[in-house]
Motif scaffolding. Structure first.
Motif, PDB file in Angstrom:
ATOM      1  N   LYS A  37       0.826  -1.201   0.000  1.00  0.00           N
ATOM      2  CA  LYS A  37       0.000   0.000   0.000  1.00  0.00           C
ATOM      3  C   LYS A  37       0.863   1.255   0.000  1.00  0.00           C
ATOM      4  CE  LYS A  37      -3.793  -2.049   2.699  1.00  0.00           C
ATOM      5  NZ  LYS A  37      -4.592  -1.933   3.945  1.00  0.00           N
ATOM      6  N   SER A  38       0.250   2.359  -0.372  1.00  0.00           N
ATOM      7  CA  SER A  38       0.913   3.654  -0.232  1.00  0.00           C
ATOM      8  C   SER A  38       0.634   4.187   1.167  1.00  0.00           C
ATOM      9  CB  SER A  38       0.387   4.641  -1.274  1.00  0.00           C
ATOM     10  OG  SER A  38      -0.994   4.911  -1.057  1.00  0.00           O
ATOM     11  N   LEU A  42      -2.754   3.820   3.544  1.00  0.00           N
ATOM     12  CA  LEU A  42      -2.633   3.164   4.838  1.00  0.00           C
ATOM     13  C   LEU A  42      -3.378   3.921   5.928  1.00  0.00           C
ATOM     14  CD1 LEU A  42      -1.273   0.835   6.415  1.00  0.00           C
ATOM     15  CD2 LEU A  42       0.632   2.389   6.844  1.00  0.00           C
ATOM     16  N   VAL A  43      -3.376   5.269   5.860  1.00  0.00           N
ATOM     17  CA  VAL A  43      -4.020   6.072   6.903  1.00  0.00           C
ATOM     18  C   VAL A  43      -5.420   6.534   6.498  1.00  0.00           C
ATOM     19  CG1 VAL A  43      -1.814   6.861   7.789  1.00  0.00           C
ATOM     20  CG2 VAL A  43      -2.947   8.194   6.009  1.00  0.00           C
ATOM     21  N   SER A  44      -5.897   6.077   5.356  1.00  0.00           N
ATOM     22  CA  SER A  44      -7.222   6.507   4.902  1.00  0.00           C
ATOM     23  C   SER A  44      -8.315   5.841   5.731  1.00  0.00           C
ATOM     24  CB  SER A  44      -7.408   6.154   3.419  1.00  0.00           C
ATOM     25  OG  SER A  44      -7.355   4.739   3.239  1.00  0.00           O
ATOM     26  N   VAL A  45      -9.453   6.508   5.832  1.00  0.00           N
ATOM     27  CA  VAL A  45     -10.612   6.009   6.554  1.00  0.00           C
ATOM     28  C   VAL A  45     -11.778   5.947   5.579  1.00  0.00           C
ATOM     29  CG1 VAL A  45     -12.198   6.390   8.482  1.00  0.00           C
ATOM     30  CG2 VAL A  45      -9.779   7.008   8.707  1.00  0.00           C
ATOM     31  N   ILE A  47     -10.698   1.855   6.696  1.00  0.00           N
ATOM     32  CA  ILE A  47      -9.530   1.025   6.424  1.00  0.00           C
ATOM     33  C   ILE A  47      -9.800   0.111   5.238  1.00  0.00           C
ATOM     34  CG2 ILE A  47      -8.071  -0.816   7.359  1.00  0.00           C
ATOM     35  CD1 ILE A  47      -8.535   0.347  10.125  1.00  0.00           C
ATOM     36  N   THR A  48      -8.829   0.003   4.371  1.00  0.00           N
ATOM     37  CA  THR A  48      -8.919  -0.922   3.241  1.00  0.00           C
ATOM     38  C   THR A  48      -8.102  -2.164   3.573  1.00  0.00           C
ATOM     39  OG1 THR A  48      -7.017   0.139   2.173  1.00  0.00           O
ATOM     40  CG2 THR A  48      -9.205   0.926   1.562  1.00  0.00           C
ATOM     41  N   TRP A  49      -8.740  -3.304   3.510  1.00  0.00           N
ATOM     42  CA  TRP A  49      -8.035  -4.543   3.824  1.00  0.00           C
ATOM     43  C   TRP A  49      -7.088  -4.943   2.698  1.00  0.00           C
ATOM     44  CZ3 TRP A  49      -8.277  -6.271   8.660  1.00  0.00           C
ATOM     45  CH2 TRP A  49      -9.352  -5.870   9.449  1.00  0.00           C
ATOM     46  N   LEU A  50      -7.558  -4.836   1.481  1.00  0.00           N
ATOM     47  CA  LEU A  50      -6.723  -5.155   0.328  1.00  0.00           C
ATOM     48  C   LEU A  50      -6.273  -3.843  -0.327  1.00  0.00           C
ATOM     49  CD1 LEU A  50      -8.799  -8.061  -1.269  1.00  0.00           C
ATOM     50  CD2 LEU A  50      -6.783  -8.241   0.198  1.00  0.00           C
ATOM     51  N   PRO A  51      -5.025  -3.781  -0.792  1.00  0.00           N
ATOM     52  CA  PRO A  51      -4.538  -2.545  -1.431  1.00  0.00           C
ATOM     53  C   PRO A  51      -5.297  -2.253  -2.718  1.00  0.00           C
ATOM     54  CG  PRO A  51      -2.919  -4.329  -1.627  1.00  0.00           C
ATOM     55  CD  PRO A  51      -3.989  -4.820  -0.719  1.00  0.00           C
ATOM     56  N   ARG A  52      -5.682  -0.981  -2.874  1.00  0.00           N
ATOM     57  CA  ARG A  52      -6.412  -0.600  -4.093  1.00  0.00           C
ATOM     58  C   ARG A  52      -5.512  -0.708  -5.323  1.00  0.00           C
ATOM     59  NH1 ARG A  52      -7.715   4.039  -0.848  1.00  0.00           N
ATOM     60  NH2 ARG A  52      -9.730   3.810   0.224  1.00  0.00           N
ATOM     61  N   ASP A  53      -4.326  -0.164  -5.218  1.00  0.00           N
ATOM     62  CA  ASP A  53      -3.356  -0.229  -6.316  1.00  0.00           C
ATOM     63  C   ASP A  53      -2.059  -0.818  -5.769  1.00  0.00           C
ATOM     64  OD1 ASP A  53      -5.026   1.065  -8.292  1.00  0.00           O
ATOM     65  OD2 ASP A  53      -4.700   2.902  -7.138  1.00  0.00           O
ATOM     66  N   ALA A  54      -2.007  -2.132  -5.753  1.00  0.00           N
ATOM     67  CA  ALA A  54      -0.830  -2.809  -5.197  1.00  0.00           C
ATOM     68  C   ALA A  54       0.416  -2.429  -5.984  1.00  0.00           C
ATOM     69  CB  ALA A  54      -1.034  -4.324  -5.229  1.00  0.00           C
ATOM     70  N   SER A  55       1.496  -2.131  -5.252  1.00  0.00           N
ATOM     71  CA  SER A  55       2.732  -1.691  -5.889  1.00  0.00           C
ATOM     72  C   SER A  55       3.927  -2.214  -5.108  1.00  0.00           C
ATOM     73  CB  SER A  55       2.772  -0.154  -5.957  1.00  0.00           C
ATOM     74  OG  SER A  55       4.035   0.301  -6.391  1.00  0.00           O
ATOM     75  N   LEU A  56       5.035  -2.426  -5.829  1.00  0.00           N
ATOM     76  CA  LEU A  56       6.286  -2.850  -5.201  1.00  0.00           C
ATOM     77  C   LEU A  56       7.207  -1.664  -4.921  1.00  0.00           C
ATOM     78  CD1 LEU A  56       7.081  -6.040  -7.338  1.00  0.00           C
ATOM     79  CD2 LEU A  56       5.992  -5.928  -5.083  1.00  0.00           C
ATOM     80  N   ALA A  57       6.657  -0.448  -4.971  1.00  0.00           N
ATOM     81  CA  ALA A  57       7.475   0.741  -4.765  1.00  0.00           C
ATOM     82  C   ALA A  57       8.098   0.763  -3.374  1.00  0.00           C
ATOM     83  CB  ALA A  57       6.632   1.996  -4.987  1.00  0.00           C
ATOM     84  N   ASN A  58       7.386   0.258  -2.384  1.00  0.00           N
ATOM     85  CA  ASN A  58       7.934   0.255  -1.025  1.00  0.00           C
ATOM     86  C   ASN A  58       9.160  -0.656  -0.910  1.00  0.00           C
ATOM     87  OD1 ASN A  58       5.966   2.034   0.133  1.00  0.00           O
ATOM     88  ND2 ASN A  58       4.501   0.346   0.077  1.00  0.00           N
ATOM     89  N   TYR A  59       9.178  -1.725  -1.671  1.00  0.00           N
ATOM     90  CA  TYR A  59      10.344  -2.609  -1.666  1.00  0.00           C
ATOM     91  C   TYR A  59      11.542  -1.917  -2.311  1.00  0.00           C
ATOM     92  CZ  TYR A  59       7.285  -6.389  -0.197  1.00  0.00           C
ATOM     93  OH  TYR A  59       6.414  -7.175   0.522  1.00  0.00           O
TER      94      TYR A  59
END
Length: 278
Positions: A37-38, A42-45, A47-59
């Motif tokens: 998640k971005s 992550l802090v949006s309300v 809470i989203t259980w599954l990422p809306r736009d899954a990305s490997l940017a954090n890795y």
């Protein structure tokens, strides 16, 4: 009480599995999803259980913002060498306790059991002073030696139960054929105790891989930091980039998870057999 008594064994087993899943699997799954998640999501309300736009940017950030490969290499070297030295010493100690007629054997086993429950934090000052006096701070040896000592009691106790289950006649036959006692240990006892050796090795590796306090105190230079210490560096003074930290944690879990998956059968059989023999 009557309601509890009416609960069937399959129901209790299902509840136990659910508790294990919630305490073990769910946090790991949540950490994996967080790493995709971005920070905004992550802090949006709500809470989203599954990422809306899954990305490997954090890795990518985890590998570029800090020298994560260096942390991985340091942890791998320290954990493997500490595991090897632990198995070497604990095998010899366990064989002596299981086979030789030693005076005070019961006392030694009791001391080992007590040492395995000793709080690590109480040993930090004497261990630090020892490493400093030996000139070993900021080196692999500063962690390998304490980790070996830390893992010896548990690994020795695990191996003693396995060595005692092997008939001594097998070793005597090997020694009659020309094997020394060490040769009998290496060629006969250790192969027959493979589940116990793998169990002790996994315990030693995981303990060394996860250890934080000594790694933080004994190796302060950036080039010698291990993975648990290195992951704390992603945290800023006023910021906690949880998606990036989660990505680094996932990377840290992968080697241990692969190790458990590859040797799962031996570890399970080793733990169950050790429990029955103890």
């Amino acid at each position: 009480m009557n309601a509890i008594a009416r609960i069937s064994f399959p129901t209790l087993r299902l509840l136990a599995v659910a508790v294990v899943a919630v305490n073990g699997i769910f946090p790991a799954l949540w950490m994996l999803l967080t790493s995709l998640k971005s920070e905004v999501e992550l802090v949006s309300v709500p809470i989203t259980w599954l990422p809306r736009d899954a990305s490997l940017a954090n890795y990518l950030r985890a590998f570029t913002e800090q020298p994560l490969p260096t942390f991985l290499l340091n942890s791998l070297v320290v954990s493997l060498l500490a595991t090897a030295s632990t198995l070497l010493v604990s095998s010899l100690a366990a064989y002596a306790l299981a086979r030789l007629r030693l005076r005070g054997r019961t006392l030694v086993l009791g001391v080992l059991l007590g040492a395995s429950m000793f709080p690590l934090v109480t040993l930090m000052v004497p261990l630090f002073e020892t490493m400093r006096s030996l000139g070993l701070l900021n080196s692999y040896a500063a962690l390998i030696l304490p980790y070996t000592v830390m893992n010896l009691p548990v690994c020795t106790l695990v191996l003693v139960s396995f060595f005692q289950s092997i008939p001594a006649d097998i070793e005597n036959a090997a020694m009659l054929d020309g094997c020394s006692r060490i040769g009998a240990l290496w060629h006969v006892v250790l192969p027959l105790s493979a589940p116990g050796v793998f169990t002790a090795g996994i315990l030693a590796f995981v303990n060394a891989w996860d250890e934080f306090l000594m790694a933080l105190a004994f190796n302060a230079t950036p080039a010698m930091r291990t993975l648990p210490v290195g992951i704390t560096l992603y945290q800023g003074e006023y910021s906690f980039p949880w998606p990036v930290i989660s990505a680094a944690l996932v990377v840290a879990i992968v080697p241990v998870a692969l190790l458990i998956i590859v040797f799962q059968g031996r570890v399970v059989s080793g733990l169950s057999a050790g429990g029955m023999k103890g």
